[in-house]
Write a protein that holds these residues in place. Structure first.
Motif, PDB file in Angstrom:
ATOM      1  N   ALA A  35      -8.080  56.200  -9.570  1.00  0.00           N
ATOM      2  CA  ALA A  35      -7.184  55.490 -10.497  1.00  0.00           C
ATOM      3  C   ALA A  35      -6.972  54.044 -10.063  1.00  0.00           C
ATOM      4  CB  ALA A  35      -5.850  56.225 -10.599  1.00  0.00           C
ATOM      5  N   ASP A  36      -7.013  53.774  -8.758  1.00  0.00           N
ATOM      6  CA  ASP A  36      -6.850  52.389  -8.292  1.00  0.00           C
ATOM      7  C   ASP A  36      -8.053  51.538  -8.711  1.00  0.00           C
ATOM      8  OD1 ASP A  36      -4.590  53.377  -7.129  1.00  0.00           O
ATOM      9  OD2 ASP A  36      -5.079  52.730  -5.079  1.00  0.00           O
ATOM     10  N   ALA A  44      -7.933  51.087 -12.535  1.00  0.00           N
ATOM     11  CA  ALA A  44      -6.924  50.123 -12.998  1.00  0.00           C
ATOM     12  C   ALA A  44      -7.428  48.696 -12.832  1.00  0.00           C
ATOM     13  CB  ALA A  44      -5.617  50.325 -12.234  1.00  0.00           C
ATOM     14  N   VAL A  45      -8.084  48.439 -11.720  1.00  0.00           N
ATOM     15  CA  VAL A  45      -8.636  47.098 -11.482  1.00  0.00           C
ATOM     16  C   VAL A  45      -9.720  46.782 -12.511  1.00  0.00           C
ATOM     17  CG1 VAL A  45     -10.074  45.771  -9.875  1.00  0.00           C
ATOM     18  CG2 VAL A  45      -8.053  47.001  -9.036  1.00  0.00           C
ATOM     19  N   ALA A  49     -10.427  48.217 -15.472  1.00  0.00           N
ATOM     20  CA  ALA A  49     -10.007  48.183 -16.880  1.00  0.00           C
ATOM     21  C   ALA A  49      -9.147  46.960 -17.167  1.00  0.00           C
ATOM     22  CB  ALA A  49      -9.263  49.472 -17.232  1.00  0.00           C
ATOM     23  N   THR A  50      -8.299  46.553 -16.220  1.00  0.00           N
ATOM     24  CA  THR A  50      -7.473  45.362 -16.430  1.00  0.00           C
ATOM     25  C   THR A  50      -8.350  44.122 -16.551  1.00  0.00           C
ATOM     26  OG1 THR A  50      -5.665  46.359 -15.175  1.00  0.00           O
ATOM     27  CG2 THR A  50      -5.621  43.966 -15.431  1.00  0.00           C
ATOM     28  N   ALA A  95      -3.457  39.891 -10.133  1.00  0.00           N
ATOM     29  CA  ALA A  95      -3.188  41.049  -9.258  1.00  0.00           C
ATOM     30  C   ALA A  95      -4.412  41.966  -9.203  1.00  0.00           C
ATOM     31  CB  ALA A  95      -1.971  41.809  -9.760  1.00  0.00           C
ATOM     32  N   ALA A  96      -5.071  42.125 -10.340  1.00  0.00           N
ATOM     33  CA  ALA A  96      -6.278  42.968 -10.371  1.00  0.00           C
ATOM     34  C   ALA A  96      -7.383  42.335  -9.530  1.00  0.00           C
ATOM     35  CB  ALA A  96      -6.743  43.177 -11.809  1.00  0.00           C
ATOM     36  N   GLN A  97      -7.551  41.021  -9.647  1.00  0.00           N
ATOM     37  CA  GLN A  97      -8.591  40.357  -8.847  1.00  0.00           C
ATOM     38  C   GLN A  97      -8.265  40.443  -7.359  1.00  0.00           C
ATOM     39  OE1 GLN A  97     -11.425  39.587  -9.770  1.00  0.00           O
ATOM     40  NE2 GLN A  97     -11.486  38.671 -11.813  1.00  0.00           N
ATOM     41  N   ARG A 133      -6.464  42.855  -5.873  1.00  0.00           N
ATOM     42  CA  ARG A 133      -6.702  44.245  -5.469  1.00  0.00           C
ATOM     43  C   ARG A 133      -8.205  44.521  -5.370  1.00  0.00           C
ATOM     44  NH1 ARG A 133      -5.648  48.388  -2.450  1.00  0.00           N
ATOM     45  NH2 ARG A 133      -5.715  50.420  -3.456  1.00  0.00           N
ATOM     46  N   LEU A 161      -1.592  51.645 -21.081  1.00  0.00           N
ATOM     47  CA  LEU A 161      -1.924  50.381 -20.406  1.00  0.00           C
ATOM     48  C   LEU A 161      -0.848  50.030 -19.377  1.00  0.00           C
ATOM     49  CD1 LEU A 161      -3.704  47.788 -20.247  1.00  0.00           C
ATOM     50  CD2 LEU A 161      -2.195  46.807 -21.985  1.00  0.00           C
ATOM     51  N   MET A 218      -1.175  52.000 -16.298  1.00  0.00           N
ATOM     52  CA  MET A 218      -2.311  51.523 -15.502  1.00  0.00           C
ATOM     53  C   MET A 218      -1.956  50.224 -14.769  1.00  0.00           C
ATOM     54  SD  MET A 218      -6.085  50.809 -17.001  1.00  0.00           S
ATOM     55  CE  MET A 218      -5.718  49.117 -17.402  1.00  0.00           C
ATOM     56  N   LEU A 219      -1.308  49.324 -15.460  1.00  0.00           N
ATOM     57  CA  LEU A 219      -0.950  48.039 -14.842  1.00  0.00           C
ATOM     58  C   LEU A 219       0.041  48.236 -13.696  1.00  0.00           C
ATOM     59  CD1 LEU A 219      -0.575  45.813 -18.055  1.00  0.00           C
ATOM     60  CD2 LEU A 219      -2.471  45.825 -16.418  1.00  0.00           C
ATOM     61  N   ARG A 269      -0.118  50.256 -11.432  1.00  0.00           N
ATOM     62  CA  ARG A 269      -0.831  50.569 -10.181  1.00  0.00           C
ATOM     63  C   ARG A 269      -1.256  49.314  -9.442  1.00  0.00           C
ATOM     64  NH1 ARG A 269      -2.158  56.034  -9.906  1.00  0.00           N
ATOM     65  NH2 ARG A 269      -3.262  55.570  -7.965  1.00  0.00           N
ATOM     66  N   LEU A 270      -1.152  48.163 -10.098  1.00  0.00           N
ATOM     67  CA  LEU A 270      -1.605  46.930  -9.458  1.00  0.00           C
ATOM     68  C   LEU A 270      -0.492  46.354  -8.597  1.00  0.00           C
ATOM     69  CD1 LEU A 270      -3.378  45.374 -12.567  1.00  0.00           C
ATOM     70  CD2 LEU A 270      -4.463  46.487 -10.608  1.00  0.00           C
ATOM     71  N   PRO A 271      -0.849  45.730  -7.475  1.00  0.00           N
ATOM     72  CA  PRO A 271       0.187  45.124  -6.629  1.00  0.00           C
ATOM     73  C   PRO A 271       0.738  43.864  -7.280  1.00  0.00           C
ATOM     74  CG  PRO A 271      -1.996  44.593  -5.806  1.00  0.00           C
ATOM     75  CD  PRO A 271      -2.202  45.533  -6.952  1.00  0.00           C
ATOM     76  N   GLY A 272       1.888  43.407  -6.805  1.00  0.00           N
ATOM     77  CA  GLY A 272       2.460  42.167  -7.321  1.00  0.00           C
ATOM     78  C   GLY A 272       1.650  40.967  -6.869  1.00  0.00           C
ATOM     79  N   THR A 273       1.862  39.844  -7.534  1.00  0.00           N
ATOM     80  CA  THR A 273       1.155  38.624  -7.137  1.00  0.00           C
ATOM     81  C   THR A 273       1.902  37.964  -5.978  1.00  0.00           C
ATOM     82  OG1 THR A 273       2.368  37.467  -8.846  1.00  0.00           O
ATOM     83  CG2 THR A 273       0.137  38.148  -9.365  1.00  0.00           C
ATOM     84  N   ALA A 316      -8.957  34.797  -5.287  1.00  0.00           N
ATOM     85  CA  ALA A 316      -9.044  34.847  -6.753  1.00  0.00           C
ATOM     86  C   ALA A 316      -8.708  33.503  -7.393  1.00  0.00           C
ATOM     87  CB  ALA A 316      -8.110  35.931  -7.295  1.00  0.00           C
TER      88      ALA A 316
END
Lengths: 462, 62
Positions: free
Chosen positions: A303-304, A307-308, A310-311, A353-355, A357, B36, B39-40, B42-46, B53
């Motif tokens: 899932a991690d 999530a990266v 798909a985002t 955040a996705a980039q 991760r 969505l 899913m979002l 699950r992402l860490p904070g900025t 990046a």
């Protein structure tokens, strides 16, 4: 006859037991006979094919063959630009698009002597199928036409599995080469990011998109990769390096190779069907029997990775399609437009955040590759589902088994392992570190030399 | 007369992004928006510091 693969056709040409013109005619006859029920092709370029075949035959006859692909029939996914031939991405948005130049990969394959049979069905702009509201119907699985092909390189998977063409291009953003390869029982390579130039290929998500070969075997994919890879000045992500000679490396076998099995992906996070899991275990035993060391490997939850991927995919796809979506929403198919418009709800914080991760996950995967030469997991949790029943929001709710290797950009080869409870193919993927494409193909070839699943044909193609 | 159903959050987001979509489409997208968001999450904070990046190399060839 069953249609020869790439390497087999080249050998038959060299031995003067088959000519490019005969093979092109056979492919066109099979398309005319079988594709009415499969919808793998959206455009058949018969005149171009016969002209290419005659030119290849003339070269072969005078001993001036261009290489192992000379005279081999080929087709392109319909997001790969082909000069003077419609390239529509199976969308009303591009229904009148006739490119003036070939995509980098189309030019390379033409220069290698391939015989262009036509353009292949794709999910609209390489995302969102199967759709029944596009200008052309979705491709059907040759093993059972009531079932899905996987996608988005759906026509490529169906056409090769049905023996309409020995090889084709596919593209892969979250599994779009590997998923149809696995579900249609063929072989497909997502090469290392940047190895095959994407100039002239309509993008879905630029930082995740790959172009690669789909064919019947790892050997065929190796021959194709050699022609497809190399510098591409029209692609800023091009690695600027050739593939080397993966075909010559195929015979190296797997003795001593360390293969890591990412069990949590296919046993826990997106659990495979009993047959898919049993077939995978049998494949792992084959690798052991061939001398590989097989061990388990731990990676973060699927899932991690999903999530990266798909985002980033939705944000980048919306960046590309946003202007058209705002002005021409109803011209897109429902599945594509309702997925990609969600990209408007992804903020800059989410994208960054996705980039961020992604970098961490890539480091984790790279560490795993210090202990293992290759990683193995399923591509899809089971056989192809019925075409009418595919989940609408799968891109959001299911953990894609393919996406981790789009996140890292490393090579991943999908190949068939056997058949499931419903009689359709199951598959696995073999992944490697960046630019270890030859090693991944070598392992796939060793498996296919020891087994025969990839040589089986659906009843309609036999 | 029954109360009007409140507009789903995705409708406001998409209107602000320049979309004018029919109510039926927005209702469909409401469920997807929920998926969505999960899913979002699950992402860490900025973070404020520079990171790969957002790195730019002015001397890069391209």
């Amino acid at each position: 006859m069953s249609l020869p693969g790439v390497a087999e056709a080249a050998a038959l040409f060299r031995a003067r037991k088959l000519s490019p013109v005969e093979l092109a005619r056979e492919c066109l006859a099979r398309i005319a006979r079988l594709d009415r029920g499969l919808h793998a092709f959206v455009t058949v370029t018969e005149e171009r094919a016969m002209a290419d075949a005659r030119a290849a035959e003339a070269r072969l006859m005078r001993g001036a063959a261009l290489g192992p692909l000379d005279g081999v029939p080929f087709a392109h996914k319909d997001i790969v630009a082909t000069a003077g031939i419609p390239t529509t991405a199976c969308s009303r948005i591009l229904r009148d698009n006739v490119p003036s130049a070939d995509a980098n990969v189309a030019a390379r394959l033409a220069e290698a002597g391939t015989v262009l049979l036509g353009k292949l069905t794709t999910h609209e702009f390489a995302l969102g199928g199967p759709s029944f509201d596009l200008p052309s119907p979705p491709a059907r699985n040759p093993w059972n036409a009531a079932h899905f092909t996987g996608g988005s390189s759906s026509g490529s998977g169906a056409a090769i599995a049905a023996g309409l063409v020995p090889a084709a291009t596919g593209t892969d953003t979250m599994g779009s080469i590997r998923s149809p390869a696995a579900l249609c029982g063929i072989t497909g390579l997502k090469p290392t990011y940047g190895l095959v130039g994407r100039g002239g290929v309509f993008p879905l998500a630029q930082s995740l998109d790959h172009v690669g070969p789909m064919a019947r075997s790892a050997e065929d994919c190796a021959l194709l990769l050699q022609a497809m890879a190399g510098p591409d000045r029209s692609d800023p992500a091009s690695a600027g390096r050739p593939a080397g000679d993966p075909a010559s490396a195929l015979a190296g076998g797997v003795t001593g190779l360390r293969i890591g099995v990412v069990r949590r992906f296919h046993e826990q996070d997106n659990r495979g069907s009993p047959a898919a899991l049993a077939n995978l275990e049998a494949a792992l035993q084959t690798f052991r029997d061939l001398g590989a060391q097989v061990a388990n490997v731990e990676l973060p939850p699927l899932a991690d990775w999903h999530a990266v991927a798909a985002t980033i995919m939705l944000a980048e796809a919306h960046g590309i399609h946003g202007p058209w979506l705002r002005a021409r929403f109803s011209e897109y198919g429902a599945l594509f437009r309702e997925r990609v418009v969600l990209g408007a709800a992804i903020s800059s914080e989410h994208y960054l955040a996705a980039q961020r991760r992604r970098r961490v996950l890539c480091t984790t995967m790279a560490e795993a590759f210090t202990r293992h030469d290759l990683l193995v997991t399923l591509v899809q949790p089971g056989e192809a589902p019925p075409i009418e029943g595919t989940p609408r929001w799968g891109v959001l709710e299911l953990g894609s088994l393919a996406a981790p290797f789009n996140v890292t950009g490393g090579p991943a080869l999908a190949l068939p392992t056997g058949f499931g409870e419903g009689g359709l193919p199951t598959g696995m993927q073999i992944a490697g570190p960046a630019f270890a494409d030859a090693l991944v193909l070598r392992a796939g070839h060793a498996f296919q030399q020891a087994t025969d699943v990839h040589r089986r044909w659906p009843a309609l193609a036999a | 007369m029954p109360d009007a159903k409140p507009e789903p959050p995705i409708a406001t987001l998409l209107r602000q992004a320049g979309y004018d979509l029919p109510a039926a489409t927005l209702a469909d997208l409401d469920r997807a928006h929920g998926l969505l968001q999960a899913m979002l999450a699950r992402l860490p904070g900025t973070a404020a510091e520079a990171e790969l990046a957002t790195v730019f190399h002015p001397d890069a060839a391209r």
